[in-house]
Design an enzyme around this catalytic site. Structure first.
Site, short mmCIF file in Angstrom:
data_model
loop_
_atom_site.label_atom_id
_atom_site.label_comp_id
_atom_site.label_asym_id
_atom_site.label_seq_id
_atom_site.Cartn_x
_atom_site.Cartn_y
_atom_site.Cartn_z
N GLU A 81 0.84 -1.20 0.00
CA GLU A 81 0.00 0.00 0.00
C GLU A 81 0.88 1.25 0.00
O GLU A 81 1.94 1.25 0.63
CB GLU A 81 -0.93 0.01 1.22
CG GLU A 81 -1.96 -1.10 1.20
CD GLU A 81 -2.94 -1.02 2.38
OE1 GLU A 81 -2.86 -0.04 3.16
OE2 GLU A 81 -3.80 -1.91 2.51
N HIS A 83 -8.36 1.04 1.69
CA HIS A 83 -8.12 1.00 3.14
C HIS A 83 -9.06 1.98 3.87
O HIS A 83 -8.61 2.88 4.59
CB HIS A 83 -6.66 1.31 3.47
CG HIS A 83 -6.21 0.67 4.76
ND1 HIS A 83 -4.96 0.17 4.95
CD2 HIS A 83 -6.87 0.46 5.94
CE1 HIS A 83 -4.84 -0.32 6.17
NE2 HIS A 83 -6.00 -0.16 6.79
#
Length: 531
Positions: free
Chosen positions: A263, A281
Protein backbone atom coordinates in the site's frame (compact mmCIF):
# COMPACT_ATOMS: atom_id res chain seq x y z
CA UNK A 1 8.69 21.92 32.53
CA UNK A 2 5.55 20.78 30.71
CA UNK A 3 5.86 17.70 28.49
CA UNK A 4 6.14 18.48 24.79
CA UNK A 5 4.27 16.53 22.08
CA UNK A 6 4.49 16.74 18.31
CA UNK A 7 1.63 15.65 16.02
CA UNK A 8 3.11 14.74 12.63
CA UNK A 9 -0.09 13.52 10.88
CA UNK A 10 -3.59 14.90 10.41
CA UNK A 11 -5.51 14.73 13.70
CA UNK A 12 -8.64 16.64 14.62
CA UNK A 13 -8.39 20.05 16.26
CA UNK A 14 -10.30 18.59 19.21
CA UNK A 15 -7.42 16.18 19.84
CA UNK A 16 -4.93 19.05 19.72
CA UNK A 17 -7.06 20.91 22.25
CA UNK A 18 -7.07 17.91 24.61
CA UNK A 19 -3.27 18.13 24.87
CA UNK A 20 -3.51 21.87 25.55
CA UNK A 21 -6.25 21.40 28.15
CA UNK A 22 -3.94 19.02 30.01
CA UNK A 23 -1.19 21.65 30.05
CA UNK A 24 0.95 19.85 27.47
CA UNK A 25 2.96 21.88 24.99
CA UNK A 26 1.73 20.57 21.62
CA UNK A 27 3.25 21.23 18.21
CA UNK A 28 0.76 20.44 15.40
CA UNK A 29 2.56 19.81 12.09
CA UNK A 30 0.18 17.52 10.15
CA UNK A 31 2.41 17.21 7.08
CA UNK A 32 5.70 16.59 8.88
CA UNK A 33 5.29 12.81 8.80
CA UNK A 34 5.80 12.84 5.04
CA UNK A 35 9.31 14.28 5.49
CA UNK A 36 11.41 11.62 7.26
CA UNK A 37 14.57 13.73 7.27
CA UNK A 38 12.88 16.73 8.85
CA UNK A 39 11.14 14.59 11.47
CA UNK A 40 14.47 12.96 12.35
CA UNK A 41 15.98 16.43 12.81
CA UNK A 42 13.34 17.73 15.23
CA UNK A 43 12.17 14.63 17.12
CA UNK A 44 14.83 15.05 19.80
CA UNK A 45 12.92 18.02 21.24
CA UNK A 46 9.78 16.05 22.13
CA UNK A 47 8.51 13.71 24.86
CA UNK A 48 5.60 12.38 22.78
CA UNK A 49 4.84 11.69 19.11
CA UNK A 50 1.21 11.39 17.92
CA UNK A 51 0.71 9.85 14.48
CA UNK A 52 -1.67 8.16 12.11
CA UNK A 53 -0.51 5.95 9.23
CA UNK A 54 1.48 8.45 7.15
CA UNK A 55 4.39 8.84 9.57
CA UNK A 56 6.92 6.00 9.45
CA UNK A 57 8.70 5.75 12.80
CA UNK A 58 11.97 4.13 11.77
CA UNK A 59 15.04 3.12 13.74
CA UNK A 60 16.80 6.23 12.43
CA UNK A 61 14.10 8.53 13.77
CA UNK A 62 14.10 6.72 17.12
CA UNK A 63 17.90 7.01 17.31
CA UNK A 64 17.46 10.79 17.34
CA UNK A 65 14.53 10.70 19.77
CA UNK A 66 16.59 11.28 22.89
CA UNK A 67 13.66 12.64 24.96
CA UNK A 68 10.88 10.54 23.51
CA UNK A 69 8.80 8.58 26.04
CA UNK A 70 5.67 7.60 24.10
CA UNK A 71 4.39 7.14 20.56
CA UNK A 72 0.63 7.26 20.16
CA UNK A 73 -0.97 5.79 17.02
CA UNK A 74 -4.48 7.08 16.35
CA UNK A 75 -5.81 3.79 15.03
CA UNK A 76 -5.17 0.11 15.55
CA UNK A 77 -2.38 -0.71 13.09
CA UNK A 78 1.22 -0.09 14.14
CA UNK A 79 2.99 -1.56 11.11
CA UNK A 80 4.48 1.89 10.48
CA UNK A 81 6.34 1.85 13.82
CA UNK A 82 9.58 -0.05 14.45
CA UNK A 83 8.35 -1.47 17.76
CA UNK A 84 11.54 -3.39 18.48
CA UNK A 85 13.64 -0.25 18.10
CA UNK A 86 11.15 1.67 20.25
CA UNK A 87 11.30 -0.98 22.98
CA UNK A 88 15.09 -0.96 22.96
CA UNK A 89 15.03 2.78 23.52
CA UNK A 90 12.40 2.47 26.24
CA UNK A 91 9.64 4.23 24.29
CA UNK A 92 6.07 3.11 24.94
CA UNK A 93 4.02 2.41 21.79
CA UNK A 94 0.28 2.94 22.22
CA UNK A 95 -2.57 2.43 19.78
CA UNK A 96 -6.34 2.93 19.94
CA UNK A 97 -7.81 -0.50 19.19
CA UNK A 98 -11.38 0.33 20.18
CA UNK A 99 -12.01 3.67 18.47
CA UNK A 100 -12.68 2.19 15.03
CA UNK A 101 -14.05 -1.24 15.87
CA UNK A 102 -17.62 -0.61 14.77
CA UNK A 103 -16.52 1.22 11.64
CA UNK A 104 -14.23 -1.57 10.45
CA UNK A 105 -16.76 -4.27 11.28
CA UNK A 106 -19.45 -2.39 9.36
CA UNK A 107 -17.12 -2.05 6.35
CA UNK A 108 -16.59 -5.82 6.33
CA UNK A 109 -20.36 -6.37 6.35
CA UNK A 110 -20.76 -3.75 3.61
CA UNK A 111 -18.21 -5.56 1.43
CA UNK A 112 -20.03 -8.84 2.02
CA UNK A 113 -23.22 -7.30 0.68
CA UNK A 114 -21.40 -5.60 -2.18
CA UNK A 115 -19.74 -8.85 -3.28
CA UNK A 116 -22.88 -10.96 -2.79
CA UNK A 117 -25.02 -8.61 -4.91
CA UNK A 118 -22.28 -7.30 -7.30
CA UNK A 119 -23.29 -3.78 -6.35
CA UNK A 120 -20.29 -1.82 -7.75
CA UNK A 121 -20.48 -3.51 -11.18
CA UNK A 122 -24.25 -3.17 -11.29
CA UNK A 123 -23.99 0.50 -10.34
CA UNK A 124 -21.40 1.22 -13.05
CA UNK A 125 -23.54 -0.60 -15.63
CA UNK A 126 -26.66 1.34 -14.71
CA UNK A 127 -24.79 4.67 -14.72
CA UNK A 128 -23.65 3.77 -18.24
CA UNK A 129 -27.28 3.64 -19.38
CA UNK A 130 -27.48 -0.13 -19.53
CA UNK A 131 -30.23 -2.16 -17.93
CA UNK A 132 -28.52 -5.55 -17.41
CA UNK A 133 -30.91 -6.96 -14.86
CA UNK A 134 -30.27 -10.59 -15.82
CA UNK A 135 -26.48 -10.14 -15.70
CA UNK A 136 -26.27 -9.42 -11.99
CA UNK A 137 -27.69 -12.47 -10.26
CA UNK A 138 -26.61 -12.37 -6.61
CA UNK A 139 -26.85 -14.56 -3.53
CA UNK A 140 -28.51 -13.99 -0.16
CA UNK A 141 -26.58 -13.76 3.11
CA UNK A 142 -29.50 -15.24 5.04
CA UNK A 143 -28.82 -18.88 5.92
CA UNK A 144 -25.24 -18.82 4.63
CA UNK A 145 -22.26 -19.92 6.72
CA UNK A 146 -19.81 -17.16 7.60
CA UNK A 147 -16.31 -18.23 8.60
CA UNK A 148 -14.64 -15.61 10.82
CA UNK A 149 -10.86 -15.86 11.17
CA UNK A 150 -10.15 -13.98 14.39
CA UNK A 151 -13.10 -13.37 16.72
CA UNK A 152 -11.56 -10.64 18.85
CA UNK A 153 -12.73 -7.05 19.15
CA UNK A 154 -13.65 -6.35 15.51
CA UNK A 155 -14.26 -9.98 14.60
CA UNK A 156 -16.63 -10.28 17.54
CA UNK A 157 -18.72 -7.37 16.27
CA UNK A 158 -18.84 -8.96 12.80
CA UNK A 159 -20.07 -12.19 14.40
CA UNK A 160 -22.83 -10.29 16.18
CA UNK A 161 -23.90 -8.42 13.05
CA UNK A 162 -23.85 -11.61 10.96
CA UNK A 163 -26.03 -13.43 13.48
CA UNK A 164 -28.47 -10.53 13.19
CA UNK A 165 -28.54 -11.20 9.44
CA UNK A 166 -29.55 -14.80 10.21
CA UNK A 167 -26.22 -16.24 9.05
CA UNK A 168 -24.63 -19.30 10.68
CA UNK A 169 -21.31 -18.17 12.15
CA UNK A 170 -18.26 -20.36 12.69
CA UNK A 171 -14.98 -18.98 13.98
CA UNK A 172 -11.34 -19.96 13.98
CA UNK A 173 -9.51 -18.26 16.84
CA UNK A 174 -7.08 -20.12 19.16
CA UNK A 175 -7.76 -17.51 21.87
CA UNK A 176 -11.55 -17.79 21.77
CA UNK A 177 -12.76 -19.78 24.78
CA UNK A 178 -15.36 -22.39 23.93
CA UNK A 179 -17.79 -21.15 26.58
CA UNK A 180 -17.55 -17.58 25.23
CA UNK A 181 -18.17 -18.88 21.70
CA UNK A 182 -21.27 -20.68 22.94
CA UNK A 183 -22.39 -17.57 24.82
CA UNK A 184 -22.25 -15.36 21.72
CA UNK A 185 -23.81 -17.99 19.47
CA UNK A 186 -20.70 -18.88 17.47
CA UNK A 187 -19.36 -22.36 16.71
CA UNK A 188 -15.63 -22.58 17.38
CA UNK A 189 -13.84 -24.66 14.71
CA UNK A 190 -10.35 -25.40 13.44
CA UNK A 191 -9.10 -23.67 10.31
CA UNK A 192 -9.53 -26.78 8.13
CA UNK A 193 -13.23 -27.01 8.99
CA UNK A 194 -13.72 -23.29 8.40
CA UNK A 195 -12.19 -23.52 4.93
CA UNK A 196 -14.34 -26.50 3.98
CA UNK A 197 -17.69 -25.22 5.32
CA UNK A 198 -17.78 -21.44 4.78
CA UNK A 199 -19.84 -19.67 2.12
CA UNK A 200 -18.17 -16.40 3.12
CA UNK A 201 -14.82 -15.96 4.90
CA UNK A 202 -13.83 -12.73 6.63
CA UNK A 203 -10.45 -12.03 8.26
CA UNK A 204 -9.97 -10.05 11.48
CA UNK A 205 -6.47 -10.82 12.76
CA UNK A 206 -3.27 -8.74 12.97
CA UNK A 207 -0.37 -9.47 10.63
CA UNK A 208 2.12 -11.60 12.58
CA UNK A 209 4.49 -14.43 11.78
CA UNK A 210 1.66 -16.83 12.69
CA UNK A 211 -1.03 -15.15 10.56
CA UNK A 212 1.02 -14.07 7.55
CA UNK A 213 -0.39 -15.79 4.44
CA UNK A 214 -2.94 -17.65 6.56
CA UNK A 215 -5.00 -17.95 3.37
CA UNK A 216 -2.13 -19.36 1.34
CA UNK A 217 -2.48 -20.85 -2.12
CA UNK A 218 -2.87 -24.26 -0.50
CA UNK A 219 -5.54 -23.10 1.97
CA UNK A 220 -7.44 -21.16 -0.70
CA UNK A 221 -7.57 -24.27 -2.86
CA UNK A 222 -9.18 -26.17 0.03
CA UNK A 223 -12.07 -23.72 0.37
CA UNK A 224 -15.63 -24.59 -0.54
CA UNK A 225 -16.38 -23.92 -4.23
CA UNK A 226 -18.26 -20.64 -4.62
CA UNK A 227 -16.88 -19.08 -1.43
CA UNK A 228 -16.55 -15.29 -1.17
CA UNK A 229 -13.61 -13.81 0.77
CA UNK A 230 -13.52 -10.49 2.64
CA UNK A 231 -10.37 -8.83 4.04
CA UNK A 232 -10.63 -5.60 6.03
CA UNK A 233 -7.84 -6.54 8.44
CA UNK A 234 -4.30 -6.43 7.04
CA UNK A 235 -2.59 -6.94 3.71
CA UNK A 236 -0.39 -10.01 3.69
CA UNK A 237 -2.95 -12.34 5.23
CA UNK A 238 -3.99 -13.68 1.79
CA UNK A 239 -1.92 -14.87 -1.16
CA UNK A 240 -3.27 -12.34 -3.66
CA UNK A 241 -1.77 -14.04 -6.73
CA UNK A 242 -3.35 -17.39 -5.84
CA UNK A 243 -6.66 -15.72 -5.00
CA UNK A 244 -6.73 -13.98 -8.40
CA UNK A 245 -6.24 -17.28 -10.22
CA UNK A 246 -9.01 -18.98 -8.25
CA UNK A 247 -11.32 -16.03 -8.91
CA UNK A 248 -10.65 -16.34 -12.64
CA UNK A 249 -11.27 -20.09 -12.56
CA UNK A 250 -14.58 -19.66 -10.74
CA UNK A 251 -13.60 -21.73 -7.69
CA UNK A 252 -13.89 -18.56 -5.61
CA UNK A 253 -17.00 -16.60 -6.56
CA UNK A 254 -15.94 -13.18 -5.34
CA UNK A 255 -13.80 -11.13 -2.99
CA UNK A 256 -13.99 -7.81 -1.16
CA UNK A 257 -10.64 -6.28 -0.19
CA UNK A 258 -9.96 -3.09 1.73
CA UNK A 259 -6.29 -3.88 2.46
CA UNK A 260 -3.42 -5.08 0.30
CA UNK A 261 0.07 -6.52 0.67
CA UNK A 262 1.57 -3.35 -0.81
CA UNK A 263 0.00 0.00 0.00
CA UNK A 264 -0.72 2.43 -1.51
CA UNK A 265 -1.88 -0.20 -4.01
CA UNK A 266 -1.55 1.12 -7.56
CA UNK A 267 -1.09 -2.33 -9.08
CA UNK A 268 -2.46 -5.59 -7.75
CA UNK A 269 -3.44 -9.03 -9.16
CA UNK A 270 -7.00 -8.43 -7.93
CA UNK A 271 -7.49 -5.16 -9.79
CA UNK A 272 -9.67 -5.33 -12.87
CA UNK A 273 -11.39 -8.60 -11.97
CA UNK A 274 -15.17 -8.18 -12.31
CA UNK A 275 -15.96 -10.29 -9.25
CA UNK A 276 -13.72 -8.28 -6.88
CA UNK A 277 -14.74 -5.18 -4.91
CA UNK A 278 -11.78 -3.06 -3.80
CA UNK A 279 -11.60 -0.03 -1.49
CA UNK A 280 -8.51 2.03 -0.51
CA UNK A 281 -8.12 1.00 3.14
CA UNK A 282 -11.36 2.63 4.26
CA UNK A 283 -12.06 0.37 7.25
CA UNK A 284 -11.61 3.19 9.74
CA UNK A 285 -12.63 5.97 7.37
CA UNK A 286 -15.72 7.41 8.98
CA UNK A 287 -15.94 10.82 10.60
CA UNK A 288 -16.95 9.20 13.89
CA UNK A 289 -14.00 6.78 13.93
CA UNK A 290 -11.45 9.43 12.94
CA UNK A 291 -12.63 11.66 15.74
CA UNK A 292 -12.79 8.82 18.26
CA UNK A 293 -9.24 7.53 17.70
CA UNK A 294 -7.79 11.05 17.65
CA UNK A 295 -9.42 11.98 20.95
CA UNK A 296 -8.51 8.63 22.47
CA UNK A 297 -4.81 8.83 21.58
CA UNK A 298 -4.60 12.39 22.92
CA UNK A 299 -6.13 11.31 26.24
CA UNK A 300 -3.91 8.22 26.50
CA UNK A 301 -0.69 10.11 25.79
CA UNK A 302 -1.63 12.94 28.17
CA UNK A 303 -2.44 10.49 30.96
CA UNK A 304 0.89 8.72 30.55
CA UNK A 305 3.02 11.86 30.38
CA UNK A 306 1.29 13.44 33.39
CA UNK A 307 0.31 10.53 35.66
CA UNK A 308 2.18 7.45 34.44
CA UNK A 309 -1.06 5.71 33.42
CA UNK A 310 -0.46 3.24 30.58
CA UNK A 311 -3.39 2.40 28.27
CA UNK A 312 -3.40 0.19 25.15
CA UNK A 313 0.38 -0.11 25.06
CA UNK A 314 1.89 -2.80 22.86
CA UNK A 315 5.20 -3.07 24.74
CA UNK A 316 4.25 -2.32 28.35
CA UNK A 317 1.56 -3.61 30.73
CA UNK A 318 -1.46 -1.32 30.97
CA UNK A 319 -1.83 0.69 34.17
CA UNK A 320 -4.69 3.02 35.13
CA UNK A 321 -4.03 6.35 36.81
CA UNK A 322 -5.55 4.96 40.03
CA UNK A 323 -3.35 1.87 39.83
CA UNK A 324 -0.31 4.01 39.08
CA UNK A 325 -0.86 6.00 42.28
CA UNK A 326 -1.28 2.91 44.48
CA UNK A 327 1.44 0.86 42.85
CA UNK A 328 4.05 3.63 42.56
CA UNK A 329 5.89 2.90 45.87
CA UNK A 330 5.86 -0.84 45.07
CA UNK A 331 7.28 -0.17 41.61
CA UNK A 332 10.02 1.85 43.34
CA UNK A 333 10.65 -1.03 45.75
CA UNK A 334 10.83 -3.57 42.91
CA UNK A 335 13.38 -1.34 41.18
CA UNK A 336 15.47 -1.10 44.37
CA UNK A 337 15.42 -4.87 44.85
CA UNK A 338 16.55 -5.31 41.27
CA UNK A 339 19.25 -2.65 41.66
CA UNK A 340 20.63 -4.43 44.74
CA UNK A 341 20.81 -7.75 42.90
CA UNK A 342 22.22 -6.13 39.78
CA UNK A 343 25.03 -4.41 41.67
CA UNK A 344 25.87 -7.55 43.61
CA UNK A 345 25.98 -9.88 40.58
CA UNK A 346 28.97 -9.88 38.24
CA UNK A 347 28.33 -13.13 36.36
CA UNK A 348 25.62 -13.65 33.70
CA UNK A 349 22.12 -14.19 35.08
CA UNK A 350 20.27 -17.30 33.89
CA UNK A 351 16.91 -16.90 35.64
CA UNK A 352 14.88 -14.38 37.63
CA UNK A 353 12.01 -15.32 39.94
CA UNK A 354 9.80 -12.71 41.56
CA UNK A 355 7.54 -13.64 44.49
CA UNK A 356 4.57 -11.43 45.36
CA UNK A 357 3.08 -11.98 48.82
CA UNK A 358 -0.13 -10.67 50.37
CA UNK A 359 -1.58 -7.35 49.18
CA UNK A 360 1.04 -6.86 46.48
CA UNK A 361 0.03 -10.15 44.86
CA UNK A 362 -3.21 -8.44 43.74
CA UNK A 363 -1.44 -5.54 42.02
CA UNK A 364 -0.37 -5.15 38.39
CA UNK A 365 2.22 -7.91 38.15
CA UNK A 366 3.43 -6.88 34.70
CA UNK A 367 4.45 -3.37 35.77
CA UNK A 368 6.21 -4.69 38.89
CA UNK A 369 8.07 -7.31 36.84
CA UNK A 370 9.28 -4.61 34.46
CA UNK A 371 10.53 -2.49 37.37
CA UNK A 372 12.44 -5.36 38.98
CA UNK A 373 14.02 -6.43 35.70
CA UNK A 374 14.94 -2.82 34.89
CA UNK A 375 16.67 -2.49 38.27
CA UNK A 376 18.77 -5.56 37.56
CA UNK A 377 19.63 -4.61 33.97
CA UNK A 378 20.70 -1.04 34.76
CA UNK A 379 24.07 -2.32 35.95
CA UNK A 380 24.99 -3.33 32.40
CA UNK A 381 22.97 -0.62 30.61
CA UNK A 382 22.10 2.55 32.56
CA UNK A 383 19.66 3.62 29.82
CA UNK A 384 17.33 0.67 30.48
CA UNK A 385 13.82 1.52 31.72
CA UNK A 386 10.55 -0.29 32.43
CA UNK A 387 9.76 -0.58 28.72
CA UNK A 388 13.10 -1.78 27.41
CA UNK A 389 14.14 -4.03 30.33
CA UNK A 390 12.09 -7.14 29.39
CA UNK A 391 13.39 -6.86 25.82
CA UNK A 392 17.02 -6.84 26.95
CA UNK A 393 16.42 -9.70 29.39
CA UNK A 394 14.84 -11.79 26.63
CA UNK A 395 17.71 -10.91 24.28
CA UNK A 396 20.13 -12.35 26.86
CA UNK A 397 18.12 -15.54 27.28
CA UNK A 398 17.14 -14.83 30.90
CA UNK A 399 14.16 -16.87 32.09
CA UNK A 400 11.57 -14.80 33.96
CA UNK A 401 9.05 -16.41 36.30
CA UNK A 402 6.67 -15.11 38.94
CA UNK A 403 4.93 -16.59 41.97
CA UNK A 404 2.03 -15.15 43.98
CA UNK A 405 0.81 -16.20 47.41
CA UNK A 406 -1.52 -15.10 50.19
CA UNK A 407 -0.12 -13.24 53.18
CA UNK A 408 2.42 -15.54 54.81
CA UNK A 409 4.19 -13.50 57.49
CA UNK A 410 4.27 -10.34 59.58
CA UNK A 411 3.92 -7.99 56.63
CA UNK A 412 0.69 -7.29 54.76
CA UNK A 413 2.64 -7.70 51.55
CA UNK A 414 6.19 -8.04 50.30
CA UNK A 415 8.23 -8.75 47.16
CA UNK A 416 11.06 -11.27 47.08
CA UNK A 417 13.49 -11.29 44.18
CA UNK A 418 15.71 -14.28 43.44
CA UNK A 419 18.26 -14.63 40.63
CA UNK A 420 20.18 -17.68 39.49
CA UNK A 421 23.61 -17.71 37.85
CA UNK A 422 25.97 -20.58 37.03
CA UNK A 423 27.76 -19.99 40.34
CA UNK A 424 25.10 -19.05 42.89
CA UNK A 425 21.64 -17.86 43.81
CA UNK A 426 20.96 -14.46 45.35
CA UNK A 427 17.79 -13.24 47.02
CA UNK A 428 16.44 -10.08 48.61
CA UNK A 429 13.00 -9.12 49.88
CA UNK A 430 11.36 -5.82 50.66
CA UNK A 431 8.11 -4.17 51.62
CA UNK A 432 6.46 -0.75 51.66
CA UNK A 433 5.55 0.69 55.05
CA UNK A 434 2.42 2.73 55.72
CA UNK A 435 4.42 5.93 55.17
CA UNK A 436 4.95 4.86 51.56
CA UNK A 437 8.67 4.29 52.00
CA UNK A 438 10.21 1.05 50.70
CA UNK A 439 12.40 -1.06 53.04
CA UNK A 440 14.66 -4.07 52.66
CA UNK A 441 13.44 -6.80 55.02
CA UNK A 442 15.57 -9.80 54.07
CA UNK A 443 18.91 -10.43 52.33
CA UNK A 444 20.25 -13.96 51.72
CA UNK A 445 17.52 -15.28 54.01
CA UNK A 446 18.69 -13.03 56.89
CA UNK A 447 15.96 -10.79 58.32
CA UNK A 448 16.72 -7.07 58.54
CA UNK A 449 14.87 -3.75 58.57
CA UNK A 450 16.80 -1.33 56.38
CA UNK A 451 15.83 2.10 55.15
CA UNK A 452 16.95 2.60 51.54
CA UNK A 453 19.17 5.56 50.73
CA UNK A 454 20.92 6.90 47.66
CA UNK A 455 24.35 5.83 48.93
CA UNK A 456 24.76 2.59 50.91
CA UNK A 457 27.43 0.16 52.02
CA UNK A 458 26.84 -3.59 52.26
CA UNK A 459 29.17 -5.90 54.18
CA UNK A 460 29.17 -9.59 55.07
CA UNK A 461 31.16 -11.16 57.87
CA UNK A 462 31.26 -13.90 60.49
CA UNK A 463 29.16 -12.99 63.52
CA UNK A 464 31.95 -11.89 65.89
CA UNK A 465 32.31 -8.93 68.30
CA UNK A 466 33.85 -5.71 67.02
CA UNK A 467 32.11 -5.36 63.65
CA UNK A 468 29.95 -2.40 64.67
CA UNK A 469 32.91 -0.63 66.24
CA UNK A 470 35.17 -1.22 63.24
CA UNK A 471 32.56 0.08 60.79
CA UNK A 472 31.69 3.11 62.96
CA UNK A 473 35.28 4.07 63.75
CA UNK A 474 36.50 3.68 60.17
CA UNK A 475 33.66 5.76 58.80
CA UNK A 476 33.96 8.42 61.49
CA UNK A 477 37.72 8.84 61.20
CA UNK A 478 37.38 9.32 57.44
CA UNK A 479 34.50 11.81 57.52
CA UNK A 480 31.77 9.47 56.27
CA UNK A 481 28.49 10.20 58.08
CA UNK A 482 26.16 7.23 58.73
CA UNK A 483 22.45 8.06 58.41
CA UNK A 484 21.19 4.58 59.25
CA UNK A 485 22.87 1.35 60.37
CA UNK A 486 21.19 -2.09 60.06
CA UNK A 487 22.56 -5.47 61.18
CA UNK A 488 21.33 -9.01 60.73
CA UNK A 489 22.59 -12.54 61.23
CA UNK A 490 21.52 -16.06 60.40
CA UNK A 491 22.60 -17.70 63.68
CA UNK A 492 24.83 -16.80 66.56
CA UNK A 493 28.39 -17.09 65.33
CA UNK A 494 27.20 -17.68 61.76
CA UNK A 495 26.99 -15.42 58.72
CA UNK A 496 26.07 -11.81 59.40
CA UNK A 497 25.42 -8.76 57.24
CA UNK A 498 25.44 -5.00 57.70
CA UNK A 499 23.74 -2.38 55.56
CA UNK A 500 24.74 1.25 56.09
CA UNK A 501 22.89 4.25 54.66
CA UNK A 502 25.49 7.03 54.30
CA UNK A 503 25.29 10.67 53.22
CA UNK A 504 27.91 10.46 50.48
CA UNK A 505 29.52 7.67 48.42
CA UNK A 506 32.11 5.80 50.48
CA UNK A 507 35.57 6.71 49.08
CA UNK A 508 37.71 3.90 47.68
CA UNK A 509 40.47 4.37 50.35
CA UNK A 510 37.86 3.80 53.08
CA UNK A 511 36.69 0.60 51.39
CA UNK A 512 40.28 -0.57 51.23
CA UNK A 513 40.78 0.13 54.96
CA UNK A 514 37.74 -1.95 55.83
CA UNK A 515 38.96 -4.83 53.64
CA UNK A 516 42.42 -4.59 55.21
CA UNK A 517 41.00 -5.36 58.66
CA UNK A 518 40.37 -8.95 57.58
CA UNK A 519 37.03 -8.90 59.38
CA UNK A 520 34.84 -8.75 56.30
CA UNK A 521 34.16 -11.33 53.60
CA UNK A 522 32.65 -8.68 51.36
CA UNK A 523 32.60 -4.88 51.27
CA UNK A 524 30.35 -3.47 48.56
CA UNK A 525 29.28 0.15 47.95
CA UNK A 526 25.77 0.52 46.48
CA UNK A 527 23.78 3.29 44.84
CA UNK A 528 20.01 3.64 44.46
CA UNK A 529 17.86 6.08 42.54
CA UNK A 530 15.53 7.41 45.23
CA UNK A 531 14.25 10.44 43.30
Amino acid sequence: MAPKVIISDKLSEAAVQIFRDHGIDVDFQPDLGKDKEKLAQVIGDYDGLAIRSATKVTEKILRNATRLKVIGRAGIGTDNIDKEAASKRGVIVMNTPFGNMNTTAEHAIALMFAVARQIPEASASTHAGKWEKSRFMGVELTGKTLGVIGAGNIGGIVCDRALGLKMKVIAYDPFLAKDKANRIGVEKVELDALLERSDFITLHVPLTDQTRNILSAENLARTKRGVRIINCARGGLVDEEALAELLKSGHIAGAGFDVFAEEPAVENPLFGLPNVVCTPHLGAATSEAQENVALQVAEQMSDYLLTGAVTNALNMPSLTAEEAEVIRPWVKLAGHLGAFIGQMTDEPIKAINILYDGTVSEMNEGALNCAAIAGIMKRVNPEVNLVSAPFFAKERGIRISTTTQDKSGAFDGYIKLRVVTDKRERSIAGTVFSDGKPRFIQIKGINIDAEIGEHMLYTTNEDTPGIIGTLGNTMGKNGVNIANFTLGRADRGGEAIALLYVDEPVPEPVLQKLEATGMFRQVKPLQFDIA
